[in-house]
Enzyme design. Structure first.
Site, PDB file in Angstrom:
ATOM      1  N   CYS A 142     -22.538  38.931   0.680  1.00 36.57           N
ATOM      2  CA  CYS A 142     -21.285  38.534   1.336  1.00 36.57           C
ATOM      3  C   CYS A 142     -20.209  38.018   0.378  1.00 36.57           C
ATOM      4  CB  CYS A 142     -21.508  37.557   2.478  1.00 36.57           C
ATOM      5  SG  CYS A 142     -23.139  36.850   2.627  1.00 36.57           S
ATOM      6  N   ARG A 158     -34.359  36.827  -3.881  1.00 33.27           N
ATOM      7  CA  ARG A 158     -34.526  35.510  -3.286  1.00 33.27           C
ATOM      8  C   ARG A 158     -35.855  34.960  -3.758  1.00 33.27           C
ATOM      9  NH1 ARG A 158     -32.523  36.973   2.889  1.00 33.27           N
ATOM     10  NH2 ARG A 158     -30.494  37.779   2.233  1.00 33.27           N
ATOM     11  N   GLN A 183     -30.911  45.684   1.191  1.00 34.51           N
ATOM     12  CA  GLN A 183     -30.677  45.818   2.624  1.00 34.51           C
ATOM     13  C   GLN A 183     -29.706  46.965   2.878  1.00 34.51           C
ATOM     14  OE1 GLN A 183     -29.045  41.953   3.642  1.00 34.51           O
ATOM     15  NE2 GLN A 183     -31.039  41.266   4.367  1.00 34.51           N
ATOM     16  N   ASP A 234     -27.053  46.671   4.061  1.00 34.28           N
ATOM     17  CA  ASP A 234     -26.186  45.539   4.357  1.00 34.28           C
ATOM     18  C   ASP A 234     -24.731  45.995   4.507  1.00 34.28           C
ATOM     19  OD1 ASP A 234     -25.602  42.888   4.686  1.00 34.28           O
ATOM     20  OD2 ASP A 234     -25.502  42.434   2.553  1.00 34.28           O
ATOM     21  N   HIS A 263     -20.611  44.269   5.613  1.00 32.41           N
ATOM     22  CA  HIS A 263     -19.751  43.211   6.124  1.00 32.41           C
ATOM     23  C   HIS A 263     -18.496  43.842   6.696  1.00 32.41           C
ATOM     24  CE1 HIS A 263     -22.442  41.019   3.431  1.00 32.41           C
ATOM     25  NE2 HIS A 263     -22.355  40.098   4.374  1.00 32.41           N
ATOM     26  N   LYS A 266     -24.929  34.424  16.638  1.00 30.44           N
ATOM     27  CA  LYS A 266     -25.591  35.570  16.026  1.00 30.44           C
ATOM     28  C   LYS A 266     -26.530  36.250  16.996  1.00 30.44           C
ATOM     29  CE  LYS A 266     -29.400  32.894  14.085  1.00 30.44           C
ATOM     30  NZ  LYS A 266     -30.481  32.916  13.118  1.00 30.44           N
ATOM     31  N   HIS A 310     -21.452  39.947   9.597  1.00 34.10           N
ATOM     32  CA  HIS A 310     -22.544  40.321   8.687  1.00 34.10           C
ATOM     33  C   HIS A 310     -23.518  41.146   9.525  1.00 34.10           C
ATOM     34  CE1 HIS A 310     -21.868  36.586   6.065  1.00 34.10           C
ATOM     35  NE2 HIS A 310     -21.267  36.252   7.182  1.00 34.10           N
TER      36      HIS A 310
END
Lengths: 583, 583
Positions: free
Chosen positions: A281, A310, A328, A330, A332, A412, A458
């Site tokens: 992000c 992580r 991911q 992923d 945004h 979320k 996200h």
């Protein structure tokens, strides 16, 4: 958080009953052990989520035969109804009672002076115990001892190594059988085992919790990425590539430094501190900030397959489903609040489409609402929650609202997929964020020329691709949908004289874009078929004299189905159709 | 190392002459500055690879007009022939001579007592200088002052900020003109400028020397990756995905800890030291080791687009061509020594194919042979060098043998591509490695059942994709080959009433797999064409009344060519042909 997911189960009556039951069976087991191994010193024997265990100090590890003998003795004990009886003792009484049990004495010493010391007794066996228990051994309808493992007293490797016997118990034989079946199924589907057997991935202690994808695993991995890219094209996402290591100034600005630092890998170089990115992000905020944006451009959807790191403590990592290094699907989405509803709807549509393509059923959703501590006005939260709720309602997906569980920066949606043996996996979340746009002072030029703040959605559909792959392996027990299978077809010549024709068949399939191999080893046909089945190859094309003579193949499926002989053209069309339809 | 590449030029006579010449012009410039700015304090004025500079302490920065005046004064000075004369001074004499020049006094103080102190004088200007110089100012045929920049005395930001004037000089006006033209071209093609103008990538100080690829840049990046993948399929490579962070035990085993540690990012976590990978080889060795291999499987070719991190000091990073974070089209081939020749031949064929697809000319190669200090027997080196030489000979590529320049673990081939303005870029190396197989104790089972050691060929065709992309941008001045262009065609409606037909044209192109956009802004047609040209979009399809009426488009090319009106079908076929042929 979901009310009925395994890890967050509400203490319903059944759960509480099972807890008591398992605790009681643990006592019955300890009693049997003491009868059979009089020298055994007893440690602790608690119920667990799925069963119970008891730790013993014995002169040698328990053998499978020991377990059987213990189980028999237990069955004899529960054949009659013996009540469980609670008793309270003074400290002196307790110390006297357990004088021959050093671990119990240590436990007693640890009980605060003002707390009662209680025991539970059934028959002649009495154990230091807080309870509660079932009424009597007659309540024990179904139990099983499962395994033995070494365990240090109090988990301390400097204390004695004990022998831990694991078992489980249920309120009925049916429930136990179902549980044992699920255990067996889970073991059969263990993605760590299948990953090795199918040559998909492996781990090495030199890179803890960081998978190595071998050629077949990397192929499946890349197919998932390519598939998501094909959806991105259709859903208007733009892929970007961003750095992986950033000065900690960025992480301070994004809030990760305050809230996530324990999970980040830190680096010092040229007198500056850097952090390896755990999330994309902040990088996407920098990209958004790099140009001025007009309302006309919104929504801007940045997709990023960048590798994330992580730091998970070594105790909690597990196969592909909990790793330290992963990517991911992923993205945004930078948009106006009034665009959120449509964006969420599109993400949900993508989810339905991709879950179906991967052979997963309909996911279940939770909508986590405003928490006590939160950013933004109530009106903002009203709009944000409504946008998510409306999108969920319109999608037709079942969902539960969970008050108070939203992130401080926005509500979320969590997504849960049920696998083939009924386990639920949280695969991803969709989060609405009104915090990062503030922190990074993001703006767009509105129709009236004023500068306005966008919101960020996200979202990841598959979530961590590593984790998704792990779940997929367990769900399919390694038998991927045809389009995802590393090898889609294997040509099996019956004898050496059929190798030439088999090669032609393989070449034909390859030219049609099918991932094909040929098994030209010396093994017998049945062994070749068995190997192909173990490798979960969807199509086996067996060729012998007849097939070579009339340009046909004899088709078998990994499921055991046997569609039999058919013209090569037909087999090719059938395979291509299965690939194209992602069925 | 190449004998004639710019950065490793042999000191030929011409180079030595230019060095003297530029040094002399520097003196002439300093003399002119002192005449025009009598208060100026002189620092140093050395020749450089491409010219010279001189640093001055003056009360205000030099303006462009100042430069012009200085240049005029210099031209006047060299119109007559003034000889350069060397003189040796005692320390006392020197200190007296430069009493008003504090920087010179500091330089004198730094000259060891046993070294001579020399000056060069032309006319009335005398400078502390070791020389050498040309005979006289008459030798100065062609020079130019180029720019001014601030520079700290001795590069120390705590010392005074000086004004540095850059210039250059050549033996002839033609040579100077050619150089200036190349400078201008290089500036026009600067990938850092084009990267921003074309919306390809940007940098942010929060992630130094680590590019952010914006959607168009990521698109080109991924196209290069996809293209290499298509070659991998044909050339028998298997893609793998490996971790990025490894315990330093790995780097100790591979030798990187001893030899490369200064360029590695290190991390400490759970009382263990980790290193972010700067290269993929050790990970591929672990993958090879994870299974037993038979001679039948070799060669095994592991390809990996994994992100690499190399800590380059901030002084040496440059745009995309020298970064800290990048991916390579990296692969390691595990094979028997007798397979090396064929493997190298295939890599060279891949190189030819991919360089041609990217519009680069034939690369030039060097073959670096055994160095003094090396591993392995002479017989091994004979075979290894012969394998590489034979493959190069067979390829028909021109190459030079460079004795002594091989790596200690094996001979290597370096590849140099010449760009459109004649600059050579080293893009990749092919290295034969007999060291890592030893360090990792790699083996395969030979035909006779014995365990044998394979060799490793390290190779990347494009090299760092970031760097390759930077070179490609400069080579094409941003005008990528059609298949690589982020936007391949733009449809330009002449007036608003043509937008509908323009949309149909765009939709048609998109359905044919062409990356197309439409310019529906209010700008005039010529402005739209100019914008498209600035964006280096290969095809502009202009549509007005006539085109809408007869399903045609009016085609213009970014080169300025104007193929004119043609049926839409023909235009589509033409564009698709250009994409498919990678021309």
């Amino acid at each position: 958080m979901p009310a009925d997911s395994p890890s967050h189960i509400n203490p319903s009556d059944l759960a509480a009953y099972r807890h008591r039951l398992r605790h009681s069976v643990s006592h019955v087991m300890a009693s049997a052990v003491v009868e059979l191994f009089p020298e055994a010193k007893l440690a602790i024997g608690p119920p667990t989520e799925d069963g119970f265990y008891y730790d013993f100090l014995v002169s040698r590890p328990f053998s499978p035969e020991d377990l059987q003998a213990i189980e028999e003795r237990m069955r004899r004990d529960i054949a009659v109804s013996i009540p469980f009886q609670r008793k309270e003792l003074s400290r002196v009484e307790a110390e006297g009672q357990f004088a021959a049990q050093p671990f119990k004495l240590e436990l007693i010493a640890g009980i605060p002076a003002d707390e009662p010391i209680s025991t539970y007794r059934h028959g002649i066996f009495e154990d230091l115990c807080e309870g509660p228990h079932v009424e009597s051994t007659a309540d024990i309808k179904a139990f099983k001892l499962l395994s033995v493992a070494g365990a240090y007293w109090r988990g301390d490797e400097k204390r004695p190594m004990l022998q831990r016997i694991y078992g489980t118990a249920f309120e009925s034989q049916d429930a136990l059988d179902e549980h044992l079946h699920r255990l067996e199924e889970a073991q059969r589907r263990d993605h760590r085992v299948l990953g090795r057997e199918l040559g998909l991935f492996f781990f090495d202690p030199l890179a803890p919790a960081s998978p190595f994808f071998m050629p077949k695993g990397a192929l499946v991995y890349n197919l998932l990425v390519e598939y998501m890219r094909s959806l991105y094209k259709r859903y208007g996402y733009q892929e970007v590539i961003t750095p992986q290591i950033f000065g900690t100034d960025l992480w301070k600005r994004s809030g990760h430094y305050d809230n996530y630092i324990d999970n980040m890998y830190l680096i010092n170089a040229e007198e500056r501190e850097y952090g390896v990115k755990p999330m994309n992000c902040p990088a996407h905020c920098l990209m958004y900030m790099n140009q001025r944006h007009s309302y006309r451009e919104l929504p801007i959807r940045y997709a990023d397959f960048g590798r994330l790191h992580r730091f998970e403590r070594s105790g909690v990592t597990h196969g592909l489903t909990r790793v330290r290094s992963f990517s991911q699907d992923d993205a945004h989405i930078f948009c106006r609040m009034e665009q959120v509803n449509q964006e969420i709807a599109d993400v949900l549509a993508m989810t339905r489409e991709s879950f179906s393509a991967c052979g997963l059923g309909e996911p279940r959703f939770t909508l986590s609402m405003r928490p006590e501590k939160r950013l933004g006005t109530d009106e903002m939260w009203d709009r944000a929650e409504a946008a998510l709720r409306d999108a969920l309602l319109a999608s037709g997906y079942s969902f539960t609202e969970v008050p108070g569980e939203g992130a401080f920066y926005g509500p979320k949606i969590d997504m849960f997929a049920k696998d083939a043996i009924g386990r639920e996996w949280q695969l991803s979340t969709i989060q609405l964020d009104i915090n990062l746009p503030e922190r990074f002072d993001l703006e767009y030029v509105a129709e009236d020329g004023s500068f306005q703040r966008p919101v960020i959605v996200h979202r990841a559909v598959l979530g961590s691709i590593e984790r998704f792959l792990g779940v997929l392996i367990e769900h399919h027990a390694g038998a991927f949908p045809v389009w995802l299978a590393p090898v889609q077809a294997v040509v099996i010549p019956i004898a050496d004289r059929h190798i030439e024709y088999a090669s032609q068949v393989a070449a034909r399939l390859e030219s049609e874009g099918v991932r094909v191999s040929m098994d030209a080893t010396n093994e017998r046909m049945n062994a070749k078929v068995r190997n192909a089945q173990l490798q979960k190859i969807p199509y086996m094309l067996i060729v012998g004299d007849r097939e070579a003579a009339n340009s046909s193949v004899s088709v078998r499926l990994r499921s055991g189905e046997n569609p039999g002989s058919m013209p090569l053209d037909k087999a090719v069309a059938r395979i291509k159709e299965a690939i194209a339809s992602r069925s």
